[in-house]
Design a protein around this motif. Structure first.
Motif, PDB file in Angstrom:
ATOM      1  N   ASN A 335       0.824  -1.215   0.000  1.00  0.00           N
ATOM      2  CA  ASN A 335       0.000   0.000   0.000  1.00  0.00           C
ATOM      3  C   ASN A 335       0.856   1.264   0.000  1.00  0.00           C
ATOM      4  O   ASN A 335       0.551   2.231  -0.707  1.00  0.00           O
ATOM      5  N   ILE A 336       1.917   1.258   0.810  1.00  0.00           N
ATOM      6  CA  ILE A 336       2.799   2.429   0.856  1.00  0.00           C
ATOM      7  C   ILE A 336       3.512   2.601  -0.483  1.00  0.00           C
ATOM      8  O   ILE A 336       3.620   3.716  -1.014  1.00  0.00           O
ATOM      9  N   ASN A 337       3.985   1.502  -1.026  1.00  0.00           N
ATOM     10  CA  ASN A 337       4.751   1.547  -2.275  1.00  0.00           C
ATOM     11  C   ASN A 337       3.879   1.998  -3.446  1.00  0.00           C
ATOM     12  O   ASN A 337       4.341   2.725  -4.339  1.00  0.00           O
ATOM     13  N   GLN A 338       2.615   1.592  -3.454  1.00  0.00           N
ATOM     14  CA  GLN A 338       1.697   2.033  -4.503  1.00  0.00           C
ATOM     15  C   GLN A 338       1.520   3.548  -4.458  1.00  0.00           C
ATOM     16  O   GLN A 338       1.474   4.216  -5.513  1.00  0.00           O
ATOM     17  N   LEU A 339       1.430   4.106  -3.260  1.00  0.00           N
ATOM     18  CA  LEU A 339       1.317   5.556  -3.124  1.00  0.00           C
ATOM     19  C   LEU A 339       2.589   6.237  -3.622  1.00  0.00           C
ATOM     20  O   LEU A 339       2.528   7.239  -4.342  1.00  0.00           O
ATOM     21  N   ALA A 340       3.750   5.699  -3.242  1.00  0.00           N
ATOM     22  CA  ALA A 340       5.021   6.271  -3.689  1.00  0.00           C
ATOM     23  C   ALA A 340       5.107   6.267  -5.216  1.00  0.00           C
ATOM     24  O   ALA A 340       5.509   7.273  -5.833  1.00  0.00           O
ATOM     25  N   ASP A 341       4.725   5.158  -5.846  1.00  0.00           N
ATOM     26  CA  ASP A 341       4.753   5.072  -7.298  1.00  0.00           C
ATOM     27  C   ASP A 341       3.831   6.128  -7.918  1.00  0.00           C
ATOM     28  O   ASP A 341       4.179   6.767  -8.914  1.00  0.00           O
ATOM     29  N   LYS A 342       2.669   6.281  -7.348  1.00  0.00           N
ATOM     30  CA  LYS A 342       1.700   7.249  -7.856  1.00  0.00           C
ATOM     31  C   LYS A 342       2.254   8.670  -7.808  1.00  0.00           C
ATOM     32  O   LYS A 342       1.980   9.493  -8.686  1.00  0.00           O
ATOM     33  N   LEU A 343       3.067   8.952  -6.777  1.00  0.00           N
ATOM     34  CA  LEU A 343       3.617  10.290  -6.586  1.00  0.00           C
ATOM     35  C   LEU A 343       4.995  10.459  -7.245  1.00  0.00           C
ATOM     36  O   LEU A 343       5.577  11.544  -7.182  1.00  0.00           O
ATOM     37  N   GLY A 344       5.505   9.379  -7.837  1.00  0.00           N
ATOM     38  CA  GLY A 344       6.807   9.467  -8.482  1.00  0.00           C
ATOM     39  C   GLY A 344       7.968   9.451  -7.528  1.00  0.00           C
ATOM     40  O   GLY A 344       9.052   9.974  -7.841  1.00  0.00           O
ATOM     41  N   ILE A 345       7.793   8.831  -6.365  1.00  0.00           N
ATOM     42  CA  ILE A 345       8.859   8.747  -5.354  1.00  0.00           C
ATOM     43  C   ILE A 345       9.538   7.395  -5.474  1.00  0.00           C
ATOM     44  O   ILE A 345       8.893   6.349  -5.487  1.00  0.00           O
ATOM     45  N   ASN A 346      10.858   7.422  -5.550  1.00  0.00           N
ATOM     46  CA  ASN A 346      11.621   6.185  -5.649  1.00  0.00           C
ATOM     47  C   ASN A 346      11.578   5.407  -4.341  1.00  0.00           C
ATOM     48  O   ASN A 346      11.736   5.974  -3.254  1.00  0.00           O
ATOM     49  N   THR A 347      11.383   4.106  -4.456  1.00  0.00           N
ATOM     50  CA  THR A 347      11.407   3.240  -3.285  1.00  0.00           C
ATOM     51  C   THR A 347      12.854   3.004  -2.852  1.00  0.00           C
ATOM     52  O   THR A 347      13.708   2.735  -3.690  1.00  0.00           O
ATOM     53  N   PRO A 348      13.147   3.105  -1.546  1.00  0.00           N
ATOM     54  CA  PRO A 348      14.518   2.851  -1.089  1.00  0.00           C
ATOM     55  C   PRO A 348      14.950   1.437  -1.449  1.00  0.00           C
ATOM     56  O   PRO A 348      14.156   0.496  -1.410  1.00  0.00           O
ATOM     57  N   ASN A 349      16.214   1.293  -1.786  1.00  0.00           N
ATOM     58  CA  ASN A 349      16.769  -0.018  -2.124  1.00  0.00           C
ATOM     59  C   ASN A 349      17.192  -0.753  -0.864  1.00  0.00           C
ATOM     60  O   ASN A 349      17.627  -0.153   0.097  1.00  0.00           O
TER      61      ASN A 349
END
Length: 349
Positions: A335-349
């Motif tokens: 759920n958090i990652n879907q929001l990040a993708d929607k906002l164009g925020i890179n997921t930490p590696n």
């Protein structure tokens, strides 16, 4: 998914900044959320960011909201939260109360019209770090009620949390009592529903008023309701919180003539006390506190229990365990990652 603490804070901060939240406010909110994850309260951690996104997108939450001082009588301070992020509003307001308590020995502080204040224990920890005592009562407005009164079939109240904190000696972490006056926080029920887990019977009722252990019953149309903890006792404490926080702040109660726009807003009535102004014998306070905590710890545990603890030890143990990293279950991280993708925020590696 496992993130180090700085990664988690920056990730949450960047998600908020991408939605127009000022950097300093975004940092306060993200630090608060990650701290909740560290101490074991996933329901009040980064998992809540998708909910905040919905409220922001509807214009119910002011991304630039900062506390406005509306009442200053020395030992009494009153603030309007201006619909801002509660984690920022609460931090600023409680810090002001701490500073006033240093001057006067005590401070009564109120805040109204703040968006979700988050984990109330965070503020208790702030006050304890300053060597002071915290007593806080909070109500929830601007949304539909979620908690049935004792004996009632329908919701007429909300989760109305209480928070009490007391600094102990250097030998022990502070005593932190942070609890909803309902059987659980609504966000905890949401997390359980997301995970496909059940609650204990006695925690909620369905839309017909029948007992159930399915947290999804809270999100049906019409919805079920949470129950007060401890039956009539939790109900009474929830009512006290509703009236103290709703009336003395000027923010109002959950009664139906007040707006219910669907975005949870908090009012808080709190008292901060410097215990050394009540009893200046700090050595006696320390010795007596240690003696009582040791007495509690000496109690033989019931079968299946490792040891007797006091409120606050659970959080302290989790913070120590998670001092470097926080870990998210797959369903929550998705759920958090879907929001990040929607906002164009890179997921930490």
């Amino acid at each position: 998914m496992k993130l180090n603490i700085n990664q988690a804070i920056n990730f949450g901060k960047n998600i908020l900044i991408a939605q127009g939240v000022p950097v300093d406010i975004a940092l306060d909110v993200s630090q608060h959320l990650v701290c909740s994850d560290q101490v074991g309260y996933t329901s009040h951690g980064l998992s809540i960011l998708p909910t905040y996104h919905k409220v922001l997108s509807k214009g119910f939450l002011n991304p630039n909201g900062r506390p406005e001082l509306i009442n200053d009588q020395g030992t009494v301070l009153g603030f309007d939260g201006c619909r801002g992020f509660g984690q920022h509003i609460g931090k600023v307001v409680v810090q002001e109360a701490i500073e006033n308590t240093r001057k006067h020995g005590q401070c009564t502080v109120t805040v109204r019209n703040a968006h979700h204040l988050g984990r109330m224990g965070f503020y208790g920890e702030m006050v304890s770090e300053a060597g002071m005592i915290f007593l806080a009562f909070t109500n929830v407005i601007n949304r539909e009620p979620t908690v049935a009164p004792y004996g009632g079939k329908e919701a007429r109240m909300t989760t109305n949390p209480l928070c009490f904190s007391l600094p102990l000696s250097d030998q022990y972490p502070p005593l932190i009592v942070d609890m909803a006056t309902s059987s659980m926080a609504i966000n905890k029920a949401r997390v359980l529903a997301t995970k496909g887990m059940k609650t204990e019977y006695g925690s909620l009722i369905d839309a017909s008023g029948n007992p159930t252990n399915d947290p999804n019953a809270l999100f049906t149309d019409p919805p079920g309701a949470l129950l007060p903890f401890g039956a009539h006792k939790g109900y009474a404490l929830g009512l006290v919180a509703e009236l103290l926080a709703g009336i003395l702040t000027g923010g109002g109660t959950i009664q139906p003539k007040n707006p219910r726009r669907g975005a949870a807003m908090n009012n808080m009535f709190a008292i901060v006390i410097d215990p050394t102004k009540v009893d200046s014998n700090s050595k006696w306070i320390k010795d007596e506190t240690n003696a009582y905590i040791e007495y509690l710890h000496s109690c033989p545990p019931q079968p299946g229990i490792d040891k007797v603890q006091y409120p606050g030890e659970f959080e302290a143990a989790n913070r120590s365990r998670n001092k470097d990293f926080v870990e998210f279950e797959d369903s929550i991280w998705e759920n958090i990652n879907q929001l990040a993708d929607k906002l164009g925020i890179n997921t930490p590696n």
